[in-house]
Enzyme design. Structure first.
Site, short mmCIF file in Angstrom:
data_model
loop_
_atom_site.label_atom_id
_atom_site.label_comp_id
_atom_site.label_asym_id
_atom_site.label_seq_id
_atom_site.Cartn_x
_atom_site.Cartn_y
_atom_site.Cartn_z
N GLU A 1 0.68 -1.21 0.12
CA GLU A 1 -0.08 -0.08 0.11
C GLU A 1 0.54 1.34 -0.09
OE1 GLU A 1 -0.85 -2.60 1.80
OE2 GLU A 1 -2.81 -3.21 1.03
N HIS B 1 -10.38 -4.49 10.88
CA HIS B 1 -11.09 -4.44 9.86
C HIS B 1 -12.52 -3.36 9.85
CE1 HIS B 1 -8.12 -7.20 7.97
NE2 HIS B 1 -8.87 -6.76 6.88
C1 LIG Z 1 -2.08 -4.59 4.32
C2 LIG Z 1 -3.22 -5.22 3.96
N1 LIG Z 1 -3.73 -5.16 2.54
C3 LIG Z 1 -4.53 -5.92 2.22
C4 LIG Z 1 -5.13 -6.81 2.81
C5 LIG Z 1 -6.37 -7.51 2.21
N2 LIG Z 1 -5.91 -8.99 2.24
C6 LIG Z 1 -6.29 -9.86 3.10
S1 LIG Z 1 -5.66 -11.43 2.88
C7 LIG Z 1 -4.84 -10.61 1.33
C8 LIG Z 1 -4.22 -11.72 0.65
C9 LIG Z 1 -2.92 -12.48 1.32
O1 LIG Z 1 -2.23 -13.50 0.72
P1 LIG Z 1 -1.04 -14.13 1.15
O2 LIG Z 1 -0.16 -13.26 2.16
O3 LIG Z 1 -0.60 -14.70 0.19
O4 LIG Z 1 -1.77 -15.16 2.18
P2 LIG Z 1 -3.13 -16.24 2.02
O5 LIG Z 1 -4.43 -15.33 2.19
O6 LIG Z 1 -2.91 -16.66 0.55
O7 LIG Z 1 -2.60 -17.23 2.98
C10 LIG Z 1 -5.13 -9.64 1.24
C11 LIG Z 1 -4.79 -8.79 0.05
C12 LIG Z 1 -4.74 -6.85 4.17
N3 LIG Z 1 -5.48 -7.63 4.98
N4 LIG Z 1 -3.85 -6.15 4.58
#
Ligand SMILES: Cc1ncc(C[n+]2csc(CCOP(=O)(O)OP(=O)(O)O)c2C)c(N)n1
Ligand SMILES: [Mg+2]
Lengths: 356, 330
Positions: free
Chosen positions: B61, B130
């Site tokens: 971000e 959130h």
């Molecule tokens: C700083 C931030 N940006 C965006 C999000 C929204 N978000 C939640 S989980 C996620 C994807 C995360 O992917 P990954 O790190 O690969 O973990 P996974 O869910 O695949 O285990 C996003 C974009 C968030 N929670 N925090």
């Protein structure tokens, strides 16, 4: 691998799968709301890693952390009750599914802002190093989290000060709907660690024994004073990112390729809880759980009956947890204020300043 | 010709139109492209405009909001989508130190035609990390403008106007508004982007609110009418600047002020609104102004506690009746 250890892996993986499927069911029934991120497909990672750790090692996890909490030894009842938002939840219903904490078991929190686990774990590592304790901290994160600045900042500090941090990447190839080749210039997460001189390796995260051995060795290197280590485990989530996501952006061929490794696929999407027969398991080929079953069976550790017994046992445990959760009272607003201000033991502030 | 659209559809139309009219407009954010946006605001745009103008980003971000600043410096008109406001905390340096200050620090050399959109507010059991509202933080930043549309029509107008503006503008969208319906007339002449709207006229008290709480205030006013209280409801639509004239004109008529906000009470938007209007309209007021706001606690996960942590229609009705001199049990 001794029989007891294998038995514990098998038990925890079956419990994990059953717990998550039940959580999905309770979500569909309206007993759980909000974001609910489930772990089916990835069980071998949490089970292998956490079994390789000592109870005195700290864990820092993401929002996809129910299974980590279970494997750490938090009973299913308070975890399920937290998912329900009830009084008897491990965080009294204040945190919910994404924010499980258990101070006593050194479960240092589920964090829902991507990239938060890195600095928190680094701070815990710092205090361990400062006090010269033989402990370590395990920092879980997804493939999507490594593009957050905190990853790079934390790895640099951990390496610079030789902190006892084990960074564990649960690489399921997706950041919600964005596949890893579309979010990362370097898709081998472990390679990024070399920028900070942190020893790192990639392993098959679908094989729990593999995960366990890799983690044991990495933790041994940490305890020998070699500083932080990074492990990348390749895995796959069988469900969507959360209950709000169908996962439909994934190519069918890919889902199929991974699903073929999982005989439980037929039950995963069913609302009703159940397991395939051992014939079905054999017919569908190896997956995370069946590979584990096959291995000890092949060397005469377990027979199919034994596995069925465990399945029955975890089914009962999960039933009991859901029952417990649904009967647990709702927390009150005073409970909420107490959670916020309960630690102000040594200070007296004006009443009005507290409650606004 | 007016048509009925959902809030997200109105935003989608506005963005699509601006992108088609001006090639310097592009959008970026997590899952805005292939996936079509978490709240569908960018749906269909990736196919239409391609990956350079609808860019899926990594979870960075601070980085991609800063990228928006850099692109704006060279004459592009970026529309950054931060998946939810909670992650904007990681982009505050780009927003506050860069976007808001560069036009000033450069002695006015650089305009900052940047829009940063973000869904926020208390939705449905998304838990403390959130469920945030950040207006209190962003309002305190000179150089930033903030729009808070509460209806599909305003969402449509204000997004188009924000893209056209040369100032950095934050658009706070409420997560519970995306699937609300309303009339949108694309041909109608929009009011100035910061102008407040009088959503309901009344004579007994003025309720000032914004975003989702403005809609609850209108509903509360309808209930109040059944009790013979005529409330005037002002929807601010913009939190920086604030259209004080519309507010004080209303107070001249009603002499009573109730402010409704979802954000935490302490040092929130309501504090500024009441302070400013107390200065401006002191002699018009017949009673001390009243604030209804969120509790000063992180949002609890539990459903009932979450609901108790933010204002409800009945809270507004009760406070209005008391302010108007009615005993609320009467
Ligand atoms: C700083 C931030 N940006 C965006 C999000 C929204 N978000 C939640 S989980 C996620 C994807 C995360 O992917 P990954 O790190 O690969 O973990 P996974 O869910 O695949 O285990 C996003 C974009 C968030 N929670 N925090
Ligand atoms: Mg991932």
């Amino acid at each position: 691998m001794d029989r007891d250890t294998l038995h514990r892996f098998l038990y925890d993986m079956l419990l994990a799968r059953a717990f998550e499927e039940r959580a999905a069911e309770e979500y569909a029934n309206g007993n759980i709301a909000g974001f609910l991120h489930l772990y089916p497909g990835e069980e071998a990672v949490a089970v292998g890693v956490i079994h390789a750790a000592e109870p005195s090692d700290y864990l820092v996890t993401t929002y996809r952390e129910h299974v980590h909490a279970l494997v750490r030894g938090i009973p299913p009842r308070p975890i399920m009750a937290e998912l329900f938002g009830r009084c008897d939840g491990i965080c009294k219903g204040m945190g919910g599914s994404m924010h499980l904490f258990d101070r006593e078991r050194r479960f240092m929190g589920g964090y829902a802002i991507v990239g938060e686990t890195f600095p928190v774990a680094t701070g815990i590592g710092y205090s361990i190093a400062l006090r010269q304790l033989p402990e370590a901290v395990i920092c879980f994160f997804g493939d999507g989290a490594v593009n957050q600045g905190t990853f790079h900042e934390a790895l640099n500090m951990a390496a610079l000060w030789k902190l006892p941090v084990l960074f564990v990447c649960e690489n399921n190839h997706y950041q919600i709907g964005t596949e890893i080749h579309r979010h990362s210039a370097v898709v081998d997460v472990h390679k990024r660690a070399c920028a900070y001189n942190i020893p790192a390796e990639k392993f098959d995260g679908m094989d729990v024994i593999n995960v366990y051995e890799a983690t044991r060795h990495a933790l041994a290197r940490i305890r020998a004073g070699n500083g932080p280590q990074l492990l990348e485990f390749e895995t796959y989530r069988f469900r969507g990112h959360s209950m709000a996501d169908s996962g439909s952006y994934r190519p069918r061929s890919e889902v199929k390729a991974y699903a073929e490794r999982d005989p439980l696929k037929t039950v995963i999407n069913e609302a009703e809880f159940g397991y395939p027969t051992s014939e079905q398991i054999t017919a569908a080929g190896p997956d995370v759980i069946s590979r584990l079953v096959d291995h000890p069976s092949a060397i005469d550790h377990f027979d199919a009956r034994h596995v069925e017994q465990i399945k029955q046992e975890v089914a009962n445990i999960v039933d009991d947890a859901a029952q417990f959760a649904s009967q647990s009272p709702q927390p009150t607003i005073d409970d909420a204020w107490a959670s916020l201000y309960g630690n102000r033991q040594h200070e007296t502030l004006m009443e009005d300043a507290q409650h606004g | 010709m007016a048509e009925t659209l959902l809030y997200w559809q109105a935003l989608n139309r506005a963005l699509d139109l601006e992108m088609s009219r001006d090639e310097s407009v592009f959008t970026l954010g997590e899952d805005v492209g292939l996936y079509g946006g978490s709240y569908r605001v960018t749906e269909g745009l990736y196919a239409k405009y391609g990956e350079w103008r609808v860019r899926d980003t990594p979870i960075s971000e601070g980085g991609f909001t800063g990228l928006g600043v850099g692109a704006a410096l060279t004459g592009m008109r970026p529309v950054v989508e931060i998946m939810t406001i909670n992650f904007a905390l990681l982009a505050l340096d780009a927003i506050i130190n860069m976007a808001a200050k560069i036009p000033f620090m450069s002695g006015g050399q650089f305009p900052m035609p940047l829009v940063v959109r973000m869904p926020g507010g208390v939705a449905k059991q998304l838990a403390a990390q959130h469920s945030q509202r950040l207006e209190h933080t962003l309002m305190n930043v000179p150089g930033l403008r903030i729009v808070v549309p509460s209806t599909p029509q305003d969402a449509y107008w204000q997004l188009r106007q924000s893209i056209a503006s040369d100032d950095p503008i934050i658009m706070l969208e409420h997560e519970l508004l995306y699937f609300e319906k309303g009339e949108v007339n694309p041909a109608a002449e929009p009011p100035p982007v910061h102008q407040a709207s009088v959503r309901r006229e009344g004579t007994d008290l003025t309720i000032i609110s914004y975003s989702r709480m403005a809609n609850l205030s209108v509903q509360a006013a309808e209930k109040l009418a059944e009790k013979n209280i005529e409330a005037e409801v002002i929807d601010l639509r913009s939190l920086n600047p604030i259209d004080w004239d519309t507010c004080s004109a209303s107070l001249k008529k009603t002499h009573r002020l109730l402010v409704v906000e979802e954000d935490c009470r302490f040092a929130g938007a309501g504090a500024e609104i009441i302070a400013n209007l107390s200065e401006r309209s002191f002699f018009d007021l017949d009673a001390a102004p009243v604030r209804i706001a969120g509790l000063d606690m992180p949002t609890p996960f539990n459903r009932e506690l979450e609901a108790a942590s933010i204002p409800k229609i009945n809270d507004i009705v009760d406070a209005a009746r008391q302010l108007a001199g009615q005993n609320k049990t009467g």
